[in-house]
Design an enzyme around this catalytic site. Structure first.
Site, PDB file in Angstrom:
ATOM      1  N   ASP A   1      -2.379 -18.291   2.246  1.00  0.00           N
ATOM      2  CA  ASP A   1      -3.571 -18.982   1.721  1.00  0.00           C
ATOM      3  C   ASP A   1      -4.044 -20.044   2.711  1.00  0.00           C
ATOM      4  O   ASP A   1      -5.250 -20.205   2.955  1.00  0.00           O
ATOM      5  CB  ASP A   1      -3.309 -19.571   0.325  1.00  0.00           C
ATOM      6  CG  ASP A   1      -1.917 -20.169   0.172  1.00  0.00           C
ATOM      7  OD1 ASP A   1      -1.072 -19.964   1.062  1.00  0.00           O
ATOM      8  OD2 ASP A   1      -1.663 -20.855  -0.830  1.00  0.00           O
TER       9      ASP A   1
ATOM     10  N   ASP B   1      -4.580  -6.901   6.342  1.00  0.00           N
ATOM     11  CA  ASP B   1      -5.820  -6.202   6.000  1.00  0.00           C
ATOM     12  C   ASP B   1      -6.925  -7.243   5.752  1.00  0.00           C
ATOM     13  O   ASP B   1      -8.034  -7.165   6.295  1.00  0.00           O
ATOM     14  CB  ASP B   1      -5.545  -5.382   4.721  1.00  0.00           C
ATOM     15  CG  ASP B   1      -6.694  -4.466   4.362  1.00  0.00           C
ATOM     16  OD1 ASP B   1      -7.644  -4.365   5.159  1.00  0.00           O
ATOM     17  OD2 ASP B   1      -6.645  -3.844   3.273  1.00  0.00           O
TER      18      ASP B   1
ATOM     19  N   TYR C   1       0.813  -1.224   0.000  1.00  0.00           N
ATOM     20  CA  TYR C   1       0.000   0.000   0.000  1.00  0.00           C
ATOM     21  C   TYR C   1       0.842   1.267   0.000  1.00  0.00           C
ATOM     22  O   TYR C   1       0.332   2.353  -0.218  1.00  0.00           O
ATOM     23  CB  TYR C   1      -0.952   0.019   1.213  1.00  0.00           C
ATOM     24  CG  TYR C   1      -1.927  -1.144   1.264  1.00  0.00           C
ATOM     25  CD1 TYR C   1      -2.116  -1.975   0.165  1.00  0.00           C
ATOM     26  CD2 TYR C   1      -2.660  -1.410   2.405  1.00  0.00           C
ATOM     27  CE1 TYR C   1      -2.994  -3.049   0.214  1.00  0.00           C
ATOM     28  CE2 TYR C   1      -3.548  -2.478   2.462  1.00  0.00           C
ATOM     29  CZ  TYR C   1      -3.700  -3.295   1.361  1.00  0.00           C
ATOM     30  OH  TYR C   1      -4.566  -4.351   1.411  1.00  0.00           O
TER      31      TYR C   1
ATOM     32  N   ASP D   1     -10.005  -8.722   8.674  1.00  0.00           N
ATOM     33  CA  ASP D   1     -11.443  -8.632   8.390  1.00  0.00           C
ATOM     34  C   ASP D   1     -12.091 -10.015   8.441  1.00  0.00           C
ATOM     35  O   ASP D   1     -13.197 -10.176   8.942  1.00  0.00           O
ATOM     36  CB  ASP D   1     -11.688  -8.001   7.013  1.00  0.00           C
ATOM     37  CG  ASP D   1     -11.812  -6.490   7.123  1.00  0.00           C
ATOM     38  OD1 ASP D   1     -11.537  -5.951   8.222  1.00  0.00           O
ATOM     39  OD2 ASP D   1     -12.180  -5.838   6.132  1.00  0.00           O
TER      40      ASP D   1
ATOM     41  N   LYS E   1       4.068 -15.391   2.360  1.00  0.00           N
ATOM     42  CA  LYS E   1       3.927 -16.166   1.118  1.00  0.00           C
ATOM     43  C   LYS E   1       5.340 -16.463   0.637  1.00  0.00           C
ATOM     44  O   LYS E   1       5.766 -16.098  -0.464  1.00  0.00           O
ATOM     45  CB  LYS E   1       3.106 -15.331   0.111  1.00  0.00           C
ATOM     46  CG  LYS E   1       2.701 -16.053  -1.142  1.00  0.00           C
ATOM     47  CD  LYS E   1       1.597 -17.064  -0.932  1.00  0.00           C
ATOM     48  CE  LYS E   1       1.291 -17.786  -2.238  1.00  0.00           C
ATOM     49  NZ  LYS E   1       0.453 -18.983  -2.036  1.00  0.00           N
TER      50      LYS E   1
END
Ligand code: NAD
Length: 363
Positions: free
Chosen positions: A227, A251, A146, A255, A195
């Protein structure tokens, strides 16, 4: 202890829920012999109405001078409020981004707890949610995808877009240290999520987290690919204590973890820098649809205040007392409208705050 707290009530239900968190902190101060001074600071729509901008430099200076910040939430109805006719950098949410940046809040903590009493709100099947869960997602907040360089360009008539994911070892090390420190206050287990089978940034993440782990032999570290983590959160959420991860993965995973608890009014959060300073706020927004009706759930803000006691002031005993009081009030069957179920007793926002504050006095 003397505590210097800046309060940002904000907009919508913000002032109502912050008032209840303050009542609970006052109760803690009375019982445990602490002294709290509060200073109210404007941010978001409330600041736009007075100063024309969502956050003034004076407000930032006040926040910086405090030991910690307790925030409600900011923003209004994005379809109706005149605040949303303003350019993006003058809207309420711009204040939030500005304060996070100004105070260098790089570590975001989002607990996801399933209370036995609210298990019916959890969308997971009963075998999975049985016994509840209590995890904390620690997300790096100021680096990664980001904040990397980005561009969109056309080459040979074809449009391309590039986003870059960069982390320095220093950025990884400081959040890893926070993660291990916080795990020490919990069940001493860190799951670092990356990852590393594909991304160089993740391989560096894993290497630096391993180095930091050497300083915390009492904390168990494991690594998990993102994942797999997304699957494990709905398959067996009870396995997690602290999940430590970079900005974009955090992020998405935070959630997901919040949603599996099923109760938006119960979700606390904290953003920390490399000192003991932190900004504590509920994960939900300003709920303009129910503002001013004394029906909002103040528990997310009260639990954020509990995190403040634990992480900014190292008052674990006092934080435990707040967490116990919340649990006790739920066990007695008290519910705000958003978590109401059959056979329970309805409480408004101020009544819920009063009940929790009262429980702390009775413990
Ligand atoms: P929201 O979280 O404010 O509300 C979503 C739904 O949940 C609404 O129905 C609301 O009534 C309910 N709800 C939220 N908190 C509740 C509580 N404590 N008790 C009972 N019910 C609760 O999200 P939204 O409606 O998308 O956003 C409203 C405003 O909040 C927008 O301006 C948005 O930008 C802002 N917002 C601010 C923050 C923040 O301050 N950090 C975070 C998210 C959204």
């Amino acid at each position: 202890m003397k505590m210097n707290i800046v309060c940002i009530p904000g907009d919508g239900i913000g002032p109502e829920i912050v008032a209840q968190a303050r009542a609970v902190l006052d109760s803690v101060a009375d019982i445990y012999g602490h002294e709290i001074t509060y200073q109210d600071v404007l941010m978001g729509g409330a600041s736009i109405d007075v100063h024309g901008i969502p956050l003034t430099d004076e407000a930032i200076a006040d926040a910086r001078a405090a030991d910690a910040v307790l925030m409600g939430s900011i923003g209004g109805d994005t379809t109706k409020s005149p605040w949303y006719q303003l350019p993006p950098d003058k809207r309420p949410e711009a204040g939030l981004l500005k304060i996070r940046k100004a105070l260098n809040l790089f570590a975001n903590l989002r607990p996801a707890v399933l209370y036995e009493e609210l298990a019916d709100a959890c969308p997971l099947c009963s075998e999975v949610r049985q016994g509840g869960f209590d995890m904390l997602i620690m997300r790096e907040l100021t680096g990664g995808l980001y904040f990397g360089e980005r561009k969109t360009y056309t080459e040979n008539g074809m449009r391309h877009a590039v986003d870059t994911l960069t982390y320095s070892e220093e950025e990884i090390r400081r959040i890893a240290i926070k993660g291990f420190e916080i795990a020490r206050k919990r069940r001493k287990k860190v799951t670092s999520v990356d990852k590393a089978n594909v991304l160089d940034s993740s391989r560096l993440w894993r290497a630096v987290v391993n180095e930091v782990a050497g300083e915390y032999p009492d904390v168990t570290l494991s690594h998990m690919l993102v994942d797999n983590c997304a699957m494990q959160l709905v398959r067996d959420p009870a396995q997690f204590d602290v999940i430590l991860t970079e900005n974009m993965f955090g992020d998405i995973l935070s959630d997901e973890a919040s949603m599996v608890t099923g109760s938006i009014g119960m979700l606390a959060s904290a953003s920390l820098n490399d000192t003991k300073f932190g900004l504590y706020e509920p994960s939900h927004g300003s709920a303009p649809d129910i503002a001013g009706q004394d029906i909002a759930n103040p528990i997310a803000t009260i639990l954020s205040a509990s995190m403040m006691l634990r992480y900014s002031f190292d008052l674990d005993k006092e934080a435990d007392a707040v967490d116990r009081a919340v649990k006790a009030v739920l066990q007695e069957g008290w519910r705000t409208a958003d978590i109401m179920s059959e056979g329970c007793r309805r409480a408004g926002c101020s009544e819920m705050g009063r009940l929790i504050a009262e429980h702390i006095r009775q413990q």
